[in-house]
Motif scaffolding. Sequence first.
Motif, mmCIF file in Angstrom:
data_model
loop_
_atom_site.group_PDB
_atom_site.id
_atom_site.type_symbol
_atom_site.label_atom_id
_atom_site.label_comp_id
_atom_site.label_asym_id
_atom_site.label_seq_id
_atom_site.Cartn_x
_atom_site.Cartn_y
_atom_site.Cartn_z
ATOM 1 N N ASP A 8 0.851 -1.183 0.000
ATOM 2 C CA ASP A 8 0.000 0.000 0.000
ATOM 3 C C ASP A 8 0.889 1.236 0.000
ATOM 4 O O ASP A 8 1.904 1.288 0.714
ATOM 5 C CB ASP A 8 -0.910 0.005 1.227
ATOM 6 N N ALA A 9 0.536 2.223 -0.803
ATOM 7 C CA ALA A 9 1.377 3.413 -0.941
ATOM 8 C C ALA A 9 1.569 4.131 0.391
ATOM 9 O O ALA A 9 2.665 4.613 0.700
ATOM 10 C CB ALA A 9 0.770 4.360 -1.978
ATOM 11 N N THR A 10 0.519 4.200 1.199
ATOM 12 C CA THR A 10 0.629 4.868 2.496
ATOM 13 C C THR A 10 1.550 4.111 3.432
ATOM 14 O O THR A 10 2.355 4.705 4.160
ATOM 15 C CB THR A 10 -0.758 5.017 3.126
ATOM 16 N N ASP A 11 1.466 2.776 3.432
ATOM 17 C CA ASP A 11 2.362 1.968 4.256
ATOM 18 C C ASP A 11 3.812 2.152 3.828
ATOM 19 O O ASP A 11 4.719 2.216 4.666
ATOM 20 C CB ASP A 11 1.976 0.488 4.154
ATOM 21 N N LEU A 12 4.047 2.229 2.518
ATOM 22 C CA LEU A 12 5.406 2.427 2.029
ATOM 23 C C LEU A 12 5.938 3.790 2.451
ATOM 24 O O LEU A 12 7.108 3.915 2.864
ATOM 25 C CB LEU A 12 5.437 2.296 0.511
ATOM 26 N N ALA A 13 5.092 4.808 2.362
ATOM 27 C CA ALA A 13 5.516 6.144 2.778
ATOM 28 C C ALA A 13 5.816 6.177 4.275
ATOM 29 O O ALA A 13 6.810 6.779 4.710
ATOM 30 C CB ALA A 13 4.431 7.164 2.431
ATOM 31 N N ASP A 14 4.987 5.528 5.083
ATOM 32 C CA ASP A 14 5.249 5.457 6.523
ATOM 33 C C ASP A 14 6.584 4.785 6.800
ATOM 34 O O ASP A 14 7.365 5.238 7.647
ATOM 35 C CB ASP A 14 4.128 4.689 7.226
ATOM 36 N N GLY A 15 6.855 3.690 6.080
ATOM 37 C CA GLY A 15 8.103 2.980 6.298
ATOM 38 C C GLY A 15 9.318 3.781 5.879
ATOM 39 O O GLY A 15 10.341 3.798 6.566
ATOM 40 N N LEU A 16 9.230 4.467 4.733
ATOM 41 C CA LEU A 16 10.367 5.259 4.265
ATOM 42 C C LEU A 16 10.674 6.416 5.205
ATOM 43 O O LEU A 16 11.839 6.768 5.418
ATOM 44 C CB LEU A 16 10.076 5.804 2.862
ATOM 45 N N ALA A 17 9.640 7.001 5.791
ATOM 46 C CA ALA A 17 9.855 8.124 6.697
ATOM 47 C C ALA A 17 10.279 7.670 8.083
ATOM 48 O O ALA A 17 11.171 8.270 8.700
ATOM 49 C CB ALA A 17 8.586 8.965 6.785
ATOM 50 N N GLN A 18 9.672 6.602 8.600
ATOM 51 C CA GLN A 18 9.946 6.181 9.963
ATOM 52 C C GLN A 18 11.133 5.241 10.083
ATOM 53 O O GLN A 18 11.847 5.259 11.102
ATOM 54 C CB GLN A 18 8.705 5.493 10.540
ATOM 55 N N ARG A 19 11.371 4.417 9.065
ATOM 56 C CA ARG A 19 12.448 3.437 9.140
ATOM 57 C C ARG A 19 13.710 3.871 8.399
ATOM 58 O O ARG A 19 14.816 3.729 8.903
ATOM 59 C CB ARG A 19 11.950 2.093 8.579
ATOM 60 N N VAL A 20 13.552 4.401 7.191
ATOM 61 C CA VAL A 20 14.708 4.844 6.414
ATOM 62 C C VAL A 20 15.085 6.281 6.761
ATOM 63 O O VAL A 20 16.172 6.739 6.415
ATOM 64 C CB VAL A 20 14.414 4.701 4.903
ATOM 65 N N ARG A 21 14.199 6.980 7.454
ATOM 66 C CA ARG A 21 14.430 8.358 7.882
ATOM 67 C C ARG A 21 14.578 9.326 6.709
ATOM 68 O O ARG A 21 15.368 10.276 6.764
ATOM 69 C CB ARG A 21 15.677 8.442 8.767
ATOM 70 N N LEU A 22 13.829 9.093 5.651
ATOM 71 C CA LEU A 22 13.826 10.054 4.562
ATOM 72 C C LEU A 22 13.054 11.297 4.985
ATOM 73 O O LEU A 22 12.177 11.222 5.852
ATOM 74 C CB LEU A 22 13.179 9.436 3.318
ATOM 75 N N PRO A 23 13.345 12.449 4.392
ATOM 76 C CA PRO A 23 12.633 13.678 4.778
ATOM 77 C C PRO A 23 11.123 13.537 4.598
ATOM 78 O O PRO A 23 10.644 13.060 3.565
ATOM 79 C CB PRO A 23 13.211 14.725 3.826
ATOM 80 N N ALA A 24 10.389 13.946 5.605
ATOM 81 C CA ALA A 24 8.932 13.806 5.562
ATOM 82 C C ALA A 24 8.325 14.612 4.422
ATOM 83 O O ALA A 24 7.352 14.170 3.798
ATOM 84 C CB ALA A 24 8.327 14.248 6.896
ATOM 85 N N ARG A 25 8.889 15.783 4.123
ATOM 86 C CA ARG A 25 8.352 16.610 3.043
ATOM 87 C C ARG A 25 8.441 15.861 1.711
ATOM 88 O O ARG A 25 7.497 15.863 0.917
ATOM 89 C CB ARG A 25 9.110 17.924 2.964
ATOM 90 N N PHE A 26 9.585 15.209 1.475
ATOM 91 C CA PHE A 26 9.772 14.452 0.240
ATOM 92 C C PHE A 26 8.831 13.253 0.188
ATOM 93 O O PHE A 26 8.187 12.997 -0.831
ATOM 94 C CB PHE A 26 11.230 14.003 0.135
ATOM 95 N N VAL A 27 8.738 12.508 1.274
ATOM 96 C CA VAL A 27 7.918 11.289 1.295
ATOM 97 C C VAL A 27 6.450 11.618 1.116
ATOM 98 O O VAL A 27 5.742 10.982 0.319
ATOM 99 C CB VAL A 27 8.150 10.520 2.610
ATOM 100 N N LEU A 28 5.965 12.596 1.843
ATOM 101 C CA LEU A 28 4.547 12.934 1.758
ATOM 102 C C LEU A 28 4.205 13.549 0.408
ATOM 103 O O LEU A 28 3.113 13.322 -0.122
ATOM 104 C CB LEU A 28 4.173 13.894 2.890
ATOM 105 N N GLY A 29 5.125 14.318 -0.159
ATOM 106 C CA GLY A 29 4.892 14.850 -1.500
ATOM 107 C C GLY A 29 4.812 13.751 -2.539
ATOM 108 O O GLY A 29 3.950 13.775 -3.430
ATOM 109 N N ALA A 30 5.717 12.765 -2.428
ATOM 110 C CA ALA A 30 5.677 11.639 -3.355
ATOM 111 C C ALA A 30 4.406 10.830 -3.188
ATOM 112 O O ALA A 30 3.805 10.376 -4.176
ATOM 113 C CB ALA A 30 6.904 10.752 -3.140
ATOM 114 N N ALA A 59 -0.850 21.419 -2.504
ATOM 115 C CA ALA A 59 0.303 21.923 -1.766
ATOM 116 C C ALA A 59 -0.122 22.959 -0.728
ATOM 117 O O ALA A 59 0.367 22.949 0.419
ATOM 118 C CB ALA A 59 1.313 22.535 -2.739
ATOM 119 N N THR A 60 -1.046 23.845 -1.106
ATOM 120 C CA THR A 60 -1.540 24.853 -0.160
ATOM 121 C C THR A 60 -2.261 24.194 1.004
ATOM 122 O O THR A 60 -2.072 24.569 2.172
ATOM 123 C CB THR A 60 -2.474 25.838 -0.873
ATOM 124 N N ALA A 61 -3.096 23.187 0.697
ATOM 125 C CA ALA A 61 -3.834 22.489 1.752
ATOM 126 C C ALA A 61 -2.896 21.742 2.692
ATOM 127 O O ALA A 61 -3.094 21.743 3.914
ATOM 128 C CB ALA A 61 -4.836 21.526 1.126
#
Length: 256
Positions: free
Chosen positions: A124-146, A200-202
Amino acid sequence: MTRSAAGVAGVNPVAKLGAALLIALPLVLTIDPVSAAVALVLEVPLLAASGVSWGLFWRRTWPVFVAAAAGALTIALYGATSGHVHVEWLFVRISDGSLWLALSTLLRVLAIGLPAVVLFVTVDATDLADGLAQRVRLPARFVLGALAAMRLVETLGEDWRQLALARRARGVADTGRVRRLLGMVFAVFVLAIRRGTKLATAMEARGFGAPGARTWARASPWGMRAWMLLAAGLAIGLLSVAAAVWAGTWRFILGA
């Protein structure tokens, strides 16, 4: 599919990404049939434990089989010539060397593509984003934008369909396929920019771009199954390389 699913389907998406990379990286260093064949055989239990039905498996992986066959055919006809030449006609030259490269390419594409596709069917895309941000420590702005971009990809098809129906109802560009296509592409491009700007504004209004540590609605657990999946991917990659070196077929791609 929830993360509590049995087998590989319930493993953290980051572990699936890591396992696919661990399998692919050794195989891209060499072009020989032995390493790819060994990897393909070792991947069978992993694919069987993926939790993907046979119907879904064939629906998602048929492009991989087509790409592998097309690549092998092209190399067999136009690949580097060496050894005995079996067929020679104009630009076509089928030799022992080109057939060897074609077999290597066929197995290599399958060994790299199949686990990558099958492992991500249940992601699931949301699960992957959670993992990349919480486990790989990628920037949250980049992960959430992707993640937002991935979610909006599905809307492009609906925009295209609605725009085509609206233009047809108004009788716009009934003739001229090229003009109609260019007009549709430009209109969808404008819609995408407008939607992206509003999103982006929201997101900024909701604090997605705020500095400092942020909280997450869902945790990204990492258990023993994730480590086992990574270990399996590493073992497949190392054993395939070891088999090629032992058989004497190892062919470093930069030196090919």
